[in-house]
Design an enzyme around this catalytic site. Sequence first.
Site, PDB file in Angstrom:
ATOM      1  N   SER A 194      37.986 -44.935  -0.290  1.00 18.08           N
ATOM      2  CA  SER A 194      36.273 -45.020  -0.073  1.00 18.08           C
ATOM      3  C   SER A 194      35.995 -43.536   0.118  1.00 18.08           C
ATOM      4  O   SER A 194      34.708 -43.088  -0.400  1.00 18.08           O
ATOM      5  CB  SER A 194      35.818 -45.806   1.068  1.00 18.08           C
ATOM      6  OG  SER A 194      36.326 -45.378   2.276  1.00 18.08           O
ATOM      7  N   ARG A 212      51.265 -40.098   3.915  1.00 18.55           N
ATOM      8  CA  ARG A 212      52.649 -39.492   3.916  1.00 18.55           C
ATOM      9  C   ARG A 212      52.636 -38.129   4.519  1.00 18.55           C
ATOM     10  O   ARG A 212      51.705 -37.405   4.136  1.00 18.55           O
ATOM     11  CB  ARG A 212      53.061 -39.490   2.332  1.00 18.55           C
ATOM     12  CG  ARG A 212      54.408 -38.876   2.224  1.00 18.55           C
ATOM     13  CD  ARG A 212      55.027 -39.394   1.172  1.00 18.55           C
ATOM     14  NE  ARG A 212      56.387 -38.851   0.957  1.00 18.55           N
ATOM     15  CZ  ARG A 212      57.581 -39.387   1.149  1.00 18.55           C
ATOM     16  NH1 ARG A 212      57.691 -40.814   1.161  1.00 18.55           N
ATOM     17  NH2 ARG A 212      58.824 -38.721   0.996  1.00 18.55           N
ATOM     18  N   HIS A 272      40.116 -37.440   9.422  1.00 18.51           N
ATOM     19  CA  HIS A 272      40.439 -38.260  10.229  1.00 18.51           C
ATOM     20  C   HIS A 272      39.468 -39.083  11.058  1.00 18.51           C
ATOM     21  O   HIS A 272      38.657 -38.317  11.417  1.00 18.51           O
ATOM     22  CB  HIS A 272      41.546 -37.575  11.294  1.00 18.51           C
ATOM     23  CG  HIS A 272      42.244 -38.740  12.404  1.00 18.51           C
ATOM     24  ND1 HIS A 272      43.161 -39.484  11.795  1.00 18.51           N
ATOM     25  CD2 HIS A 272      42.191 -38.937  13.638  1.00 18.51           C
ATOM     26  CE1 HIS A 272      43.725 -40.273  12.961  1.00 18.51           C
ATOM     27  NE2 HIS A 272      42.936 -39.650  13.934  1.00 18.51           N
TER      28      HIS A 272
HETATM   29  C1  GAR Z   1      39.704 -43.170   6.306  1.00 19.78           C
HETATM   30  O1  GAR Z   1      39.257 -43.587   7.702  1.00 19.78           O
HETATM   31  C2  GAR Z   1      40.570 -41.672   6.676  1.00 19.78           C
HETATM   32  O2  GAR Z   1      39.942 -41.055   7.886  1.00 19.78           O
HETATM   33  C3  GAR Z   1      41.805 -42.431   7.500  1.00 19.78           C
HETATM   34  O3  GAR Z   1      42.224 -43.364   6.616  1.00 19.78           O
HETATM   35  C4  GAR Z   1      41.091 -44.065   6.069  1.00 19.78           C
HETATM   36  C5  GAR Z   1      41.339 -44.082   4.379  1.00 19.78           C
HETATM   37  O4  GAR Z   1      40.178 -44.710   3.817  1.00 19.78           O
HETATM   38  N1  GAR Z   1      42.819 -41.231   7.426  1.00 19.78           N
HETATM   39  C6  GAR Z   1      43.648 -41.174   8.599  1.00 19.78           C
HETATM   40  O5  GAR Z   1      43.821 -41.800   9.456  1.00 19.78           O
HETATM   41  C7  GAR Z   1      44.494 -39.906   8.512  1.00 19.78           C
HETATM   42  N2  GAR Z   1      45.324 -39.932   9.538  1.00 19.78           N
HETATM   43  P1  GAR Z   1      39.795 -44.425   2.524  1.00 19.78           P
HETATM   44  O6  GAR Z   1      41.031 -44.772   1.903  1.00 19.78           O
HETATM   45  O7  GAR Z   1      38.709 -45.747   2.387  1.00 19.78           O
HETATM   46  O8  GAR Z   1      39.233 -43.079   2.474  1.00 19.78           O
END
Ligand code: GAR
Length: 217
Positions: free
Chosen positions: A14, A93, A111
């Site tokens: 997203s 990763r 994050h």
């Molecule tokens: C998001 O909330 C991003 O901030 C988090 O993974 C999700 C991915 O959502 N990232 C982390 O936690 C990094 N440590 P998305 O695939 O819908 O963008």
Amino acid sequence: MKRRVAILISGRGSNMAALIEAAKAPDFPAEIAVVISNRANAPGLERAVAGGVPTVVIESKPFGKDRAAFEAVLQRTLDENRVELICLGGFMRLFTAEFARAWYGRMLNIHPSLLPCFPGLDPHGQALRAGVKLSGATVHFVIPETDAGPIVMQGAVTVADDDTPDTLAARVITIEHRIYPEALRLLASGRLRLDGDHCRTLDSAASNSTLIAPAVR
Ligand code: GAR
């Protein structure tokens, strides 16, 4: 000249979709050159194709713990696509310190917490267990440590007593989708300066907004 960006994903994508959408604006200083996923079944891949962006899958599983071998293939793909900047969007990763250092100042991550609080897994659960009244999202430059590095931009939301990790995540993700394109705009237009562990923004406007929680009746 627009800066050429790769978005690295592992899942839903997203944030990737928000970056692709923002980059459609003629005056946006970056173009999304390629979306790279380390999982063939990442739902974000279809969204990238729908957004007209080329995709590449580099399955990381066969590489096991050999991160350097995975990164050699990744770097080749980045070179082939003449990528100048990387945005991690839920890319699950870890990188070697060498790769993180090689891309230092040119690779952003997002994050869903107000770093340096609650890095790693389950940030919303961590925030709720800590009882914080404000949480949010952070865009930062990537360094070898996970979910750390000079902070580029943050956005905050209030936390309610009855929030669950899911309700909090739903509020924070809307902030993520706002700040990630803005952070990339700043980086791609040369308005960020690294000053030791800090990131400074050239000609930023004063932000006077205050968020206080809970609101008292
Ligand atoms: C998001 O909330 C991003 O901030 C988090 O993974 C999700 C991915 O959502 N990232 C982390 O936690 C990094 N440590 P998305 O695939 O819908 O963008």
